[in-house]
Write a protein that holds these residues in place. Structure first.
Motif, PDB file in Angstrom:
ATOM      1  N   UNK A   1     -10.724   0.375 -38.551  1.00  0.00           N
ATOM      2  CA  UNK A   1     -10.623   0.728 -40.009  1.00  0.00           C
ATOM      3  C   UNK A   1     -12.305   1.312 -40.273  1.00  0.00           C
ATOM      4  N   UNK A   2     -13.262   1.037 -38.774  1.00  0.00           N
ATOM      5  CA  UNK A   2     -14.489   1.980 -39.044  1.00  0.00           C
ATOM      6  C   UNK A   2     -14.127   2.954 -38.975  1.00  0.00           C
ATOM      7  N   UNK A   3     -13.175   3.605 -37.726  1.00  0.00           N
ATOM      8  CA  UNK A   3     -13.444   5.504 -37.475  1.00  0.00           C
ATOM      9  C   UNK A   3     -12.501   5.550 -38.751  1.00  0.00           C
ATOM     10  N   UNK A   4     -11.140   4.604 -39.737  1.00  0.00           N
ATOM     11  CA  UNK A   4     -11.082   5.470 -40.936  1.00  0.00           C
ATOM     12  C   UNK A   4     -11.951   5.618 -42.123  1.00  0.00           C
ATOM     13  N   UNK A   5     -13.411   4.742 -42.098  1.00  0.00           N
ATOM     14  CA  UNK A   5     -13.963   4.778 -43.196  1.00  0.00           C
ATOM     15  C   UNK A   5     -15.105   5.635 -42.772  1.00  0.00           C
ATOM     16  N   UNK A   6     -15.168   6.563 -42.063  1.00  0.00           N
ATOM     17  CA  UNK A   6     -16.226   7.523 -41.321  1.00  0.00           C
ATOM     18  C   UNK A   6     -15.527   9.049 -42.025  1.00  0.00           C
ATOM     19  N   UNK A   7     -14.481   9.231 -41.219  1.00  0.00           N
ATOM     20  CA  UNK A   7     -13.681   9.898 -41.304  1.00  0.00           C
ATOM     21  C   UNK A   7     -13.247  10.475 -43.205  1.00  0.00           C
ATOM     22  N   UNK A   8     -12.789   9.287 -43.535  1.00  0.00           N
ATOM     23  CA  UNK A   8     -12.334   9.392 -45.096  1.00  0.00           C
ATOM     24  C   UNK A   8     -13.705   9.798 -46.233  1.00  0.00           C
ATOM     25  N   UNK A   9     -15.172   9.769 -45.064  1.00  0.00           N
ATOM     26  CA  UNK A   9     -16.162  10.235 -46.584  1.00  0.00           C
ATOM     27  C   UNK A   9     -16.993  11.726 -44.992  1.00  0.00           C
ATOM     28  N   UNK A  10     -16.062  12.462 -44.695  1.00  0.00           N
ATOM     29  CA  UNK A  10     -16.545  13.429 -44.150  1.00  0.00           C
ATOM     30  C   UNK A  10     -16.128  14.507 -44.606  1.00  0.00           C
ATOM     31  N   UNK A  11     -16.586  15.694 -43.645  1.00  0.00           N
ATOM     32  CA  UNK A  11     -16.318  16.583 -43.275  1.00  0.00           C
ATOM     33  C   UNK A  11     -14.721  17.015 -42.832  1.00  0.00           C
ATOM     34  N   UNK A  12     -14.278  16.303 -41.677  1.00  0.00           N
ATOM     35  CA  UNK A  12     -13.357  15.926 -40.683  1.00  0.00           C
ATOM     36  C   UNK A  12     -12.226  15.183 -41.321  1.00  0.00           C
ATOM     37  N   UNK A  13     -11.837  14.520 -42.302  1.00  0.00           N
ATOM     38  CA  UNK A  13     -11.050  14.607 -43.033  1.00  0.00           C
ATOM     39  C   UNK A  13      -9.968  15.766 -43.548  1.00  0.00           C
ATOM     40  N   UNK A  14      -8.820  15.073 -43.392  1.00  0.00           N
ATOM     41  CA  UNK A  14      -7.911  15.892 -43.024  1.00  0.00           C
ATOM     42  C   UNK A  14      -7.722  17.260 -42.258  1.00  0.00           C
ATOM     43  N   UNK A  15      -8.729  17.267 -41.109  1.00  0.00           N
ATOM     44  CA  UNK A  15      -8.737  18.119 -40.171  1.00  0.00           C
ATOM     45  C   UNK A  15      -8.611  16.897 -38.813  1.00  0.00           C
TER      46      UNK A  15
ATOM     47  N   UNK B   1      -3.978   0.539 -33.884  1.00  0.00           N
ATOM     48  CA  UNK B   1      -3.457  -0.899 -34.318  1.00  0.00           C
ATOM     49  C   UNK B   1      -4.530  -1.469 -35.953  1.00  0.00           C
ATOM     50  N   UNK B   2      -3.753  -1.737 -36.525  1.00  0.00           N
ATOM     51  CA  UNK B   2      -4.435  -2.504 -38.092  1.00  0.00           C
ATOM     52  C   UNK B   2      -3.996  -3.227 -38.557  1.00  0.00           C
ATOM     53  N   UNK B   3      -4.100  -4.110 -39.780  1.00  0.00           N
ATOM     54  CA  UNK B   3      -3.689  -4.880 -40.697  1.00  0.00           C
ATOM     55  C   UNK B   3      -3.298  -3.936 -42.031  1.00  0.00           C
ATOM     56  N   UNK B   4      -2.311  -3.976 -42.835  1.00  0.00           N
ATOM     57  CA  UNK B   4      -2.268  -2.914 -44.231  1.00  0.00           C
ATOM     58  C   UNK B   4      -2.822  -3.427 -44.885  1.00  0.00           C
ATOM     59  N   UNK B   5      -3.400  -4.605 -45.101  1.00  0.00           N
ATOM     60  CA  UNK B   5      -4.338  -4.566 -46.019  1.00  0.00           C
ATOM     61  C   UNK B   5      -5.843  -4.133 -45.643  1.00  0.00           C
ATOM     62  N   UNK B   6      -6.474  -3.232 -44.426  1.00  0.00           N
ATOM     63  CA  UNK B   6      -7.438  -3.063 -44.661  1.00  0.00           C
ATOM     64  C   UNK B   6      -6.782  -1.653 -44.424  1.00  0.00           C
TER      65      UNK B   6
ATOM     66  N   UNK C   1      -6.788   3.789 -47.322  1.00  0.00           N
ATOM     67  CA  UNK C   1      -6.853   4.593 -46.147  1.00  0.00           C
ATOM     68  C   UNK C   1      -5.357   5.818 -45.743  1.00  0.00           C
ATOM     69  N   UNK C   2      -4.495   5.318 -45.940  1.00  0.00           N
ATOM     70  CA  UNK C   2      -3.273   5.703 -45.984  1.00  0.00           C
ATOM     71  C   UNK C   2      -3.426   6.115 -47.301  1.00  0.00           C
TER      72      UNK C   2
END
Length: 363
Positions: free
Chosen positions: A259-273, A279-284, A288-289
């Protein structure tokens, strides 16, 4: 006169001997007796036979210990354990450390052992550090079940495994391959603590898998540790991408890390790259999906892991089972479960979540 002195001496000797006997008797406390039995190496499991016709006792007192309080995954798991114990007519109390240090868990376990609950259900932070205090608990008649993260076998009677270590390690390797793209490339792992037994076992299998010919295009460049702390995991993800600019995927076998990694990537220049998986839970992970940061991740239902652990603890404390291979017990909605080798019970294979199915799950 001599006879009189002789009688006084005899009386004095008798008083000394009697006093010594009284002092020795007072020194034999219950704790000393238990300590003595501990040195013999015997446990309740060795002296009690299973009775498959027995029913689970009402009023059992069970302590549930997560790796640390406040961990979303652990909270789901413990919810399942409490539900199972309450279904059987017992009471369950959650007691856990506020950090993921093994020493914090050991200190708390010592205190719990003095309270003498019927059973302890534990997710271990370190496979070896908790063993001495868990053995002490067993010697006091307390049943011990580990779930999600095991101790060394001598520390418990039963281990509830989410899925086989082999299948999870293979799943992580497969995720690395599928998310890195057809050209392959560099991948990194963002784990929990350096001593987490389940994480280390999965990563070891993953590393073995990556040596196979079908993974020849994948290069594992780093295993980083976020200590199952959200902020530290976020910083570790940032550090990985800074240190390895050609990174294709971050594989995180911990719900906090992914979740922490997805949060960082989702708001960075690395998103899509750079892909994020693990392993994570669907709700969290749902947001990001849906925003395209995460294409896939996997997990079992953590509540079911805890639920199975609760029923196993109740069955142990009721002498329905002792923890030996081949013994079976009824685990509520999960049906009949059979104990495997080394006291292990496997819940089942993990589920892969994508945009196609994530909205079918709510946990």
């Amino acid at each position: 006169m001599r006879d009189s002195r002789f009688m006084r001496v005899l009386a004095l000797l008798f008083a000394v001997v009697l006093g010594a006997a009284v002092i020795t008797g007072c020194g034999s406390t219950k704790d000393d007796e238990e300590s003595g039995s501990a040195s013999s190496g015997s446990t309740a499991a060795e002296t009690t036979a299973a009775d498959s016709s027995a029913t689970i006792k009402k009023g059992l007192n069970v302590v549930v210990m997560p790796k640390q309080l406040g961990n979303p995954y652990e909270e789901l798991e413990d919810k399942g354990t409490v539900a199972a114990i309450e279904e059987t007519g017992g009471t369950a109390k959650i007691q856990g450390p506020t950090d993921a240090a093994a020493s914090s868990q050991v200190s708390l376990l010592r205190s719990i052992t003095q309270q003498k609950p019927d059973a302890i259900v534990l997710a271990a932070n370190d496979p070896n550090a908790v063993v001495p205090v868990l053995k002490q608990a067993q010697q006091r008649g307390i049943k011990v079940v580990t779930q999600d993260s095991d101790s060394a076998p001598e520390g418990r009677q039963i281990f509830i495994n989410q899925a086989t270590t082999q299948s999870i390690g293979e799943q992580l390797a497969k995720q690395a391959l599928e998310t890195a793209g057809s050209a392959g490339g560099e991948v990194a792992v963002l784990s929990a603590t350096a001593n987490a037994p389940n994480q280390n076992a999965w990563i070891k299998i993953m590393q073995t898998e990556l040596k196979k010919p079908e993974y020849s295009k994948i290069k594992l460049v780093k295993v980083a540790y976020g200590d199952d702390d959200d902020q530290k995991s976020f910083q570790q993800a940032q550090g990985l991408l800074s240190a390895y600019p050609n990174l294709k995927s971050i594989v995180s076998p911990t719900t906090v890390g992914i979740a922490a990694a997805a949060r960082y990537v989702s708001d960075s220049k690395y998103k899509g790259k750079v892909a994020v998986t693990g392993l994570g839970t669907p709700n969290q992970m749902r947001k990001f999906v849906k925003d395209g940061t995460v294409a896939q991740f996997a997990l079992w239902n953590p509540e079911d892991v805890g639920y199975l652990g609760g029923y196993a603890a109740a069955a142990l404390a009721s002498d329905v089972i002792t923890g030996k291979q081949g013994e079976s017990f009824k685990a509520g909605k999960l049906g009949t479960k059979t104990i495997g080798e080394n006291g292990e019970i496997v819940l089942g294979p993990p589920t892969t979540f994508t945009t196609d199915n994530i909205d079918k799950f709510d946990f």
